[in-house]
Design an enzyme around this catalytic site. Structure first.
Site, PDB file in Angstrom:
ATOM      1  N   SER A  68       0.757  -1.292   0.114  1.00  0.00           N
ATOM      2  CA  SER A  68      -0.096  -0.098   0.035  1.00  0.00           C
ATOM      3  C   SER A  68       0.902   1.294  -0.013  1.00  0.00           C
ATOM      4  O   SER A  68       1.409   1.523  -1.029  1.00  0.00           O
ATOM      5  CB  SER A  68      -1.110   0.093   1.245  1.00  0.00           C
ATOM      6  OG  SER A  68      -2.001   1.238   0.758  1.00  0.00           O
ATOM      7  N   HIS A  73       4.858  13.900   6.344  1.00  0.00           N
ATOM      8  CA  HIS A  73       5.035  15.347   6.014  1.00  0.00           C
ATOM      9  C   HIS A  73       5.536  15.875   7.332  1.00  0.00           C
ATOM     10  O   HIS A  73       5.277  15.624   8.545  1.00  0.00           O
ATOM     11  CB  HIS A  73       3.507  15.715   6.015  1.00  0.00           C
ATOM     12  CG  HIS A  73       2.668  15.086   4.806  1.00  0.00           C
ATOM     13  ND1 HIS A  73       2.788  15.174   3.626  1.00  0.00           N
ATOM     14  CD2 HIS A  73       1.815  14.026   5.093  1.00  0.00           C
ATOM     15  CE1 HIS A  73       1.828  14.428   2.798  1.00  0.00           C
ATOM     16  NE2 HIS A  73       1.232  13.678   3.776  1.00  0.00           N
ATOM     17  N   CYS A  88      -2.198  -3.491   3.058  1.00  0.00           N
ATOM     18  CA  CYS A  88      -3.179  -4.225   2.648  1.00  0.00           C
ATOM     19  C   CYS A  88      -2.932  -5.722   3.456  1.00  0.00           C
ATOM     20  O   CYS A  88      -1.788  -6.260   3.244  1.00  0.00           O
ATOM     21  CB  CYS A  88      -3.253  -4.272   1.319  1.00  0.00           C
ATOM     22  SG  CYS A  88      -4.704  -5.365   0.640  1.00  0.00           S
TER      23      CYS A  88
END
Length: 130
Positions: A68, A73, A88
């Site tokens: 996935s 950030h 996943c």
């Protein structure tokens, strides 16, 4: 679609300043952490933002994983970072690998405080036909 989604909001990061501002260095560290966790990166994008009146620009680091994704950030002017790890679990349970990746990133940024959340996504309902 079934999987584990981990997020963390990090405050008071005590890491070396370049981890919050240097896109190439952060990207390399993220790629290494992904590999060390046993996950497979299949794409990546690392972007540095320009400085503002508030201070140096932050970084967005995104790695697309076969399992996935990882998104980081940074806000150097706040000493803050947000982390997003989703794996996943169809075909194999990658939850321990996601936890390992999150732990490595927490160690990298060394926050004074972390708000962490875990969400089990896409649970298959028992007895419901698709």
């Amino acid at each position: 679609m079934q999987g584990l989604h981990l997020t963390a909001d990090l405050h008071g990061c005590r890491c070396a300043p370049h981890w919050l501002t240097d896109a190439a260095a952060l990207g390399h560290a993220c790629a290494g952490a992904v590999q060390a966790a046993g996950l497979q990166a299949v794409g990546q994008l690392f972007h540095a933002f320009p400085a503002t009146a508030q201070g140096p620009g932050g970084v967005t680091a995104t790695l697309l994983l076969a399992e996935s994704h990882l998104c980081v950030h940074t806000w150097p002017e706040l000493g803050a970072v947000t982390l997003d790890v989703y794996v996943c679990n169809v075909g194999a349970d990658h939850s321990a690998k996601a936890e390992s990746l999150m732990a490595a990133l927490l160690a990298l940024f060394a926050p004074e405080r972390a708000q962490r959340h875990a969400l089990q996504r896409g649970a298959v309902a028992q007895g419901v036909a698709a």
